[in-house]
Design an enzyme around this catalytic site. Sequence first.
Site, mmCIF file in Angstrom:
data_model
loop_
_atom_site.group_PDB
_atom_site.id
_atom_site.type_symbol
_atom_site.label_atom_id
_atom_site.label_comp_id
_atom_site.label_asym_id
_atom_site.label_seq_id
_atom_site.Cartn_x
_atom_site.Cartn_y
_atom_site.Cartn_z
ATOM 1 N N LYS A 1 0.874 -1.249 0.036
ATOM 2 C CA LYS A 1 -0.011 0.026 0.026
ATOM 3 C C LYS A 1 0.919 1.254 0.032
ATOM 4 C CE LYS A 1 -0.349 0.033 4.987
ATOM 5 N NZ LYS A 1 -1.289 -0.710 6.192
ATOM 6 N N ARG B 1 -10.567 -0.119 14.607
ATOM 7 C CA ARG B 1 -10.561 0.718 13.468
ATOM 8 C C ARG B 1 -11.659 0.356 12.207
ATOM 9 N NH1 ARG B 1 -4.753 0.904 10.134
ATOM 10 N NH2 ARG B 1 -5.034 -1.106 9.881
ATOM 11 N N ARG C 1 0.904 -10.927 6.993
ATOM 12 C CA ARG C 1 0.981 -9.643 5.941
ATOM 13 C C ARG C 1 2.122 -8.821 6.504
ATOM 14 N NH1 ARG C 1 -4.112 -9.915 8.327
ATOM 15 N NH2 ARG C 1 -3.662 -7.785 9.730
ATOM 16 N N TYR D 1 15.230 31.454 5.906
ATOM 17 C CA TYR D 1 13.805 32.186 6.387
ATOM 18 C C TYR D 1 14.012 32.390 7.856
ATOM 19 C CZ TYR D 1 11.984 31.180 1.676
ATOM 20 O OH TYR D 1 11.914 31.168 0.231
ATOM 21 N N CYS E 1 13.880 24.725 3.650
ATOM 22 C CA CYS E 1 13.057 25.359 2.657
ATOM 23 C C CYS E 1 12.125 24.415 1.959
ATOM 24 C CB CYS E 1 13.817 26.268 1.687
ATOM 25 S SG CYS E 1 14.929 27.307 2.682
ATOM 26 N N MET E 2 11.485 24.782 0.845
ATOM 27 C CA MET E 2 10.669 24.017 0.030
ATOM 28 C C MET E 2 11.720 23.014 -0.642
ATOM 29 S SD MET E 2 7.546 24.783 -2.498
ATOM 30 C CE MET E 2 6.588 25.757 -1.481
ATOM 31 N N ASP E 3 12.433 23.616 -1.381
ATOM 32 C CA ASP E 3 13.214 22.884 -2.291
ATOM 33 C C ASP E 3 14.743 22.840 -1.980
ATOM 34 O OD1 ASP E 3 11.028 22.983 -3.797
ATOM 35 O OD2 ASP E 3 11.479 25.177 -4.352
HETATM 36 C C1 LIG Z 1 -0.581 -1.778 6.953
HETATM 37 C C2 LIG Z 1 -1.403 -3.032 7.478
HETATM 38 C C3 LIG Z 1 -0.357 -4.177 7.461
HETATM 39 C C4 LIG Z 1 1.185 -3.898 7.437
HETATM 40 O O1 LIG Z 1 1.780 -3.482 8.435
HETATM 41 P P1 LIG Z 1 3.105 -3.448 9.127
HETATM 42 O O2 LIG Z 1 3.455 -2.845 10.345
HETATM 43 O O3 LIG Z 1 4.037 -2.330 8.046
HETATM 44 O O4 LIG Z 1 3.965 -4.704 8.535
HETATM 45 C C5 LIG Z 1 -0.954 -5.353 7.697
HETATM 46 N N1 LIG Z 1 -2.398 -5.453 7.780
HETATM 47 C C6 LIG Z 1 -3.098 -4.286 7.794
HETATM 48 C C7 LIG Z 1 -4.531 -4.557 7.882
HETATM 49 C C8 LIG Z 1 -2.339 -3.253 7.433
HETATM 50 O O5 LIG Z 1 -3.384 -2.133 7.330
#
Ligand SMILES: *Cc1c(COP(=O)(O)O)cnc(C)c1O
Length: 414
Positions: A43, A152, A247, A290, A337-339
């Site tokens: 993601k 969540r 995951r 700045y 700064c920005m850049d």
């Molecule tokens: C982002 C996410 C993960 C991965 O989390 P990490 O801490 O980066 O391993 C796993 N499961 C869900 C539902 C997430 O949103």
Amino acid sequence: MLTSSAHYLKRCWAPIDLDSLTFNLEQIKKQLPSHTEVMAVVKADAYGHGDKMIAKTLIENGVDFLAVSNIEEAIGLREGDLEGNPLTTSRGAAPLILVLGYTPEAHAKMLYENNICQTVYSLEYAHRLNDICARLGIKLTVHIKIDTGMNRLGIPHRDEIFAADAVAEIIALPFLDVAGIFTHLSSADSPDNSDLAYTRIQIKRFRHLKAMTSKMGIDIPLWHIQNSAGIAFCEEQQEEAAWEYARAGIVLYGLPPGEAVLPFTVKPVMSIKTVVSHIKELEGGQPVSYGRRYVSNGNTMVATLPIGYADGYFRILSGKAEVIIKGQRALVIGNICMDQLMVDVTGISGISIGEEVTVVGKEGEEEITFEELAHKANTIPYELICAICKRVPRVYIKGGIQIAATARPDNIMA
Ligand SMILES: *Cc1c(COP(=O)(O)O)cnc(C)c1O
């Protein structure tokens, strides 16, 4: 623009070490029981690393399941690698893709047509999605999300009977195909006793749900619970070996999920480089940048670097962070700064214009990590890597050679 050109503007760029990525994947696999596969969480553009090359590399190394946060990210991956070639696993199939977050049910057809699996995290959403799929005459593949304590997303666990009844209700919906079920750990990165106890409660709830649903004759093929912290720190799950996938997110990118030291080695995948664009000597009492927040204390050599907060280098790092020039640390002075930003290079000799500077990464004996910067910016490494902006080319390195970059095509930059 995305291309696989190896040419890019040497202003500020992010080398992405694909060998470190595959090293990390192997380390993660070693932590897991042999039948638990890695679902790669890519993601947010693979945590800022560029999801197309990251996904391609992971798939070449045996990963067959990707997780993203939304349908746009999923479709981007279905459009293929940097050259537009479809991503395919070693078995010649398209990788599975799970959307972990919200997709308005109006996009059900797009999910279906792109072979994307959607998370179903409430009964109400399951029914709405089923209704729209019924109208379209399609059967959509979904994973059910159970909320075991993160609060969540997810069907509230409450007790295993409540959760199992909800699962049964979704299984019975004729236009949803339930291929998996998962929950998310909220505190597994912490060595604190109360956090450990909470993680155990979450795991126990999910395990009891599994027992309850199987007693009810419900068969869901894929169960998953671990994030990076779960992979690293929850031994009892590994003994149980009950889960089909884990995951993996942040550990794939070579960073720890929290303050605790990982029980296995990972290598940071991303570094940040820039160059010296200007250098000058200031007398004492001269303000820099700045707001004149920094004033030189005696003769000071100042280098200007073309990286700023519009590249994702947080302004809060002003006066705190350091970079590495000629193998030595140099403090960021004045407001970022920005850049651009300025660093104090007094005492570092022989610096020339165009000289490479390490903003994050290893150079000689010195190393600046995202953990160090996160600490100084009062945040977590996750936020810093995700914040590196699009205009910073990602330069992919494999076997020590630049193989691609997210930059303009060759004919412009060659
Ligand atoms: C982002 C996410 C993960 C991965 O989390 P990490 O801490 O980066 O391993 C796993 N499961 C869900 C539902 C997430 O949103």
